[in-house]
Design a protein around this motif. Sequence first.
Motif, short mmCIF file in Angstrom:
data_model
loop_
_atom_site.label_atom_id
_atom_site.label_comp_id
_atom_site.label_asym_id
_atom_site.label_seq_id
_atom_site.Cartn_x
_atom_site.Cartn_y
_atom_site.Cartn_z
N LEU A 250 0.82 -1.21 0.00
CA LEU A 250 0.00 0.00 0.00
C LEU A 250 0.86 1.27 0.00
N GLY A 251 2.17 1.08 -0.08
CA GLY A 251 3.09 2.22 -0.19
C GLY A 251 3.45 2.48 -1.63
N ILE A 252 4.06 1.51 -2.29
CA ILE A 252 4.40 1.58 -3.71
C ILE A 252 3.56 0.54 -4.43
N PRO A 253 2.61 0.94 -5.25
CA PRO A 253 1.69 -0.01 -5.88
C PRO A 253 2.42 -1.10 -6.66
N PRO A 254 1.95 -2.34 -6.56
CA PRO A 254 2.59 -3.43 -7.31
C PRO A 254 2.68 -3.17 -8.81
N ASP A 255 1.66 -2.55 -9.39
CA ASP A 255 1.70 -2.28 -10.84
C ASP A 255 2.81 -1.30 -11.19
N LEU A 256 3.08 -0.36 -10.31
CA LEU A 256 4.20 0.55 -10.53
C LEU A 256 5.52 -0.20 -10.44
N GLN A 257 5.64 -1.07 -9.45
CA GLN A 257 6.86 -1.87 -9.32
C GLN A 257 7.08 -2.72 -10.58
N ARG A 258 6.00 -3.30 -11.10
CA ARG A 258 6.12 -4.14 -12.30
C ARG A 258 6.55 -3.31 -13.51
N PHE A 259 5.94 -2.14 -13.67
CA PHE A 259 6.28 -1.27 -14.79
C PHE A 259 7.76 -0.88 -14.75
N LEU A 260 8.24 -0.48 -13.58
CA LEU A 260 9.63 -0.04 -13.46
C LEU A 260 10.60 -1.21 -13.68
N ALA A 261 10.26 -2.38 -13.14
CA ALA A 261 11.13 -3.54 -13.31
C ALA A 261 11.22 -3.94 -14.77
N ASP A 262 10.08 -3.92 -15.47
CA ASP A 262 10.07 -4.26 -16.89
C ASP A 262 10.89 -3.26 -17.69
#
Length: 257
Positions: free
Chosen positions: A199-211
């Motif tokens: 709930l701090g850094i959204p998982p979808d944002l983490q996925r986008f950045l990792a990709d």
Amino acid sequence: MSPAPDMSAQEMPTVVLVHGAFAGSSSWNGVIANLKRQGYPVIAVANPLRGVQKDAAYVRALLDSLPGPVVMAAHSYGGLVMTEAAAGASNVKALVYVASVSPDVGESVIGLLTKYPGSQLATSINMVPIPSDDGGTTMDQYILQDKFPEVFAADVDRGTAEIMAATQRPASASAQEEGVTKAAWKTIPSWTLITTQDLGIPPDLQRFLADRAGSTTVEIAASHAVAVSQPGPVADLIDTAARATARSMQMSKSRRG
């Protein structure tokens, strides 16, 4: 986890851990215990949380003092600091983003958190005025203690989460607003641990950045405080990055030989 069989003591990199906002070096304690059992030298740096450039300069000074290869891991805002500090550091061989962000040049925490919905940080912050270096006033940011367990550490036992809330390290407003000027992941291999209940850094944002970074990813059902709630998988991913680094270095030596 067993000791790393494919690395000698001389080949094992130093692991440098960079905490993020609202946390301190002790947030890595469980991860450190796992890594030390395998023989890794570990340093959990005290991230000042005063601004991306100041913090990165502080961390870079430590990196420049270390002999031999380094694997870095960063949590949350620490990802910005690592991304800036590791750029051009010849001894840093791998980056591990843990419930974190891997920004590109010019990107800040505030800017990145607007890309995808799901973060509850903006509605959970208490702003405290403090003196600034220029004689004026700036703001320190804390998570409200009654919201901290749910927003930051939902899978940590309540008593521990409340202690974390009381001992949290504030980040200055500039830490959240400043962008990076370099992006180390463009030249250094990266791994990312994505926390699907964050709930701090959204998982979808983490996925986008990792990709975008071409990062090797692992997903885990965990809150933002995954290094506290599930230190084993965090240490496992750091170990994976370290072993890959060692193999790459061994292959380079073989080709030169």
